[in-house]
Design a protein around this motif. Sequence first.
Motif, PDB file in Angstrom:
ATOM      1  N   VAL A  63       0.851  -1.198   0.000  1.00  0.00           N
ATOM      2  CA  VAL A  63       0.000   0.000   0.000  1.00  0.00           C
ATOM      3  C   VAL A  63       0.894   1.259   0.000  1.00  0.00           C
ATOM      4  CG1 VAL A  63      -1.940   1.167   1.130  1.00  0.00           C
ATOM      5  CG2 VAL A  63      -1.737  -1.317   1.288  1.00  0.00           C
ATOM      6  N   PHE A  64       2.042   1.177   0.648  1.00  0.00           N
ATOM      7  CA  PHE A  64       2.979   2.303   0.667  1.00  0.00           C
ATOM      8  C   PHE A  64       3.745   2.417  -0.653  1.00  0.00           C
ATOM      9  CE2 PHE A  64       2.220   1.570   5.133  1.00  0.00           C
ATOM     10  CZ  PHE A  64       2.224   2.849   5.682  1.00  0.00           C
ATOM     11  N   THR A  65       4.271   1.284  -1.129  1.00  0.00           N
ATOM     12  CA  THR A  65       5.104   1.364  -2.338  1.00  0.00           C
ATOM     13  C   THR A  65       4.259   1.852  -3.522  1.00  0.00           C
ATOM     14  OG1 THR A  65       4.747  -1.004  -2.752  1.00  0.00           O
ATOM     15  CG2 THR A  65       6.778  -0.411  -1.629  1.00  0.00           C
ATOM     16  N   GLU A  97       6.836  12.136   9.496  1.00  0.00           N
ATOM     17  CA  GLU A  97       7.579  11.455  10.564  1.00  0.00           C
ATOM     18  C   GLU A  97       7.478   9.958  10.322  1.00  0.00           C
ATOM     19  OE1 GLU A  97       6.435  12.564  14.585  1.00  0.00           O
ATOM     20  OE2 GLU A  97       6.026  14.573  13.751  1.00  0.00           O
ATOM     21  N   LEU A  98       8.566   9.374   9.856  1.00  0.00           N
ATOM     22  CA  LEU A  98       8.501   7.980   9.436  1.00  0.00           C
ATOM     23  C   LEU A  98       9.503   7.121  10.205  1.00  0.00           C
ATOM     24  CD1 LEU A  98       8.372   8.696   5.582  1.00  0.00           C
ATOM     25  CD2 LEU A  98       6.431   8.293   7.109  1.00  0.00           C
ATOM     26  N   LYS A  99       8.931   6.234  11.026  1.00  0.00           N
ATOM     27  CA  LYS A  99       9.792   5.306  11.761  1.00  0.00           C
ATOM     28  C   LYS A  99      10.581   4.439  10.779  1.00  0.00           C
ATOM     29  CE  LYS A  99       7.004   3.625  15.020  1.00  0.00           C
ATOM     30  NZ  LYS A  99       6.340   2.472  15.620  1.00  0.00           N
ATOM     31  N   MET A 152       1.132   6.390   6.837  1.00  0.00           N
ATOM     32  CA  MET A 152       0.315   6.700   5.656  1.00  0.00           C
ATOM     33  C   MET A 152      -0.442   8.005   5.864  1.00  0.00           C
ATOM     34  SD  MET A 152      -0.680   6.125   2.630  1.00  0.00           S
ATOM     35  CE  MET A 152       0.058   4.557   2.190  1.00  0.00           C
ATOM     36  N   LEU A 153      -0.984   8.175   7.075  1.00  0.00           N
ATOM     37  CA  LEU A 153      -1.703   9.420   7.378  1.00  0.00           C
ATOM     38  C   LEU A 153      -0.786  10.624   7.226  1.00  0.00           C
ATOM     39  CD1 LEU A 153      -3.869   8.709  10.543  1.00  0.00           C
ATOM     40  CD2 LEU A 153      -4.597   9.003   8.161  1.00  0.00           C
ATOM     41  N   SER A 154       0.414  10.463   7.699  1.00  0.00           N
ATOM     42  CA  SER A 154       1.396  11.527   7.649  1.00  0.00           C
ATOM     43  C   SER A 154       1.758  11.860   6.186  1.00  0.00           C
ATOM     44  CB  SER A 154       2.608  11.017   8.431  1.00  0.00           C
ATOM     45  OG  SER A 154       3.430  12.035   8.795  1.00  0.00           O
ATOM     46  N   LEU A 155       1.989  10.829   5.386  1.00  0.00           N
ATOM     47  CA  LEU A 155       2.323  11.042   3.968  1.00  0.00           C
ATOM     48  C   LEU A 155       1.166  11.728   3.238  1.00  0.00           C
ATOM     49  CD1 LEU A 155       3.955   7.556   3.236  1.00  0.00           C
ATOM     50  CD2 LEU A 155       5.154   9.762   3.143  1.00  0.00           C
TER      51      LEU A 155
END
Length: 183
Positions: free
Chosen positions: A5-7, A30-32, A48-51
């Motif tokens: 879902v991210f890629t 802010e990505l761990k 995902m919310l942050s992106l």
Amino acid sequence: MKGIVFTEFLEMVEETFGLETVDYILYKSELKSKGVYTSVGTYDFFEMLSLISNLSEKVNMPVQDLIYAYGLYFFKVLHRQHPDIINYYNSPINLLESVENHIHVEVRKLYPGAELPTFKINRKDDKSIEMIYYSDRGLYMFAKALIEKTFEHYNKNAVVNYTLLKEDGTEVLFLISEKNGEQ
Ligand code: HEM
């Protein structure tokens, strides 16, 4: 949330807004994970919310519109990755009727750790169906896009209405009716 879902999200952002925008949102969020995603990994939904919220600010589009646009894009991904699941069904309503008790059941086996919504499904007749979406993630516009794309896949038209049963979008009623005529 699964890595795919991210890629694919970053792929869509690159195609639509360019690589610079991808770099910008990765830098701003802010990505761990540091923005390093593998399609089989599992990452925090907060990333995902942050992106999405940084993208929304950057390109000046509402978050819900971006989630919807991503749903339209993601249907292609699902079809590419799982043609057998989609081709198993001979109509859009039959497919939608089986999301909860067949499709997402298979998805859980294929993607351990997947965070999926729950749907309560009420088939009205051969042309209409009610689906109640439940998910803490409130991705109902993603669901709306996948529902519409399902009809498009079979060259059918439909009207998809929705009502938020909870204001935060964690419970949403969809009323879906297939309309006559090919698309
Ligand atoms: C071949 C068909 C399908 C496959 C393989 C599939 C697979 C998936 C996968 C892998 C995810 C991500 C899970 C995670 O990130 O942890 C997902 C999420 C989701 N799927 Fe499906 N799906 C399919 C069809 C559908 C359809 C037709 C709908 C709509 C009725 C739907 C609604 C959703 C929603 C709304 C989410 C986001 C998660 C949430 O809201 O909590 N899916 N699905």
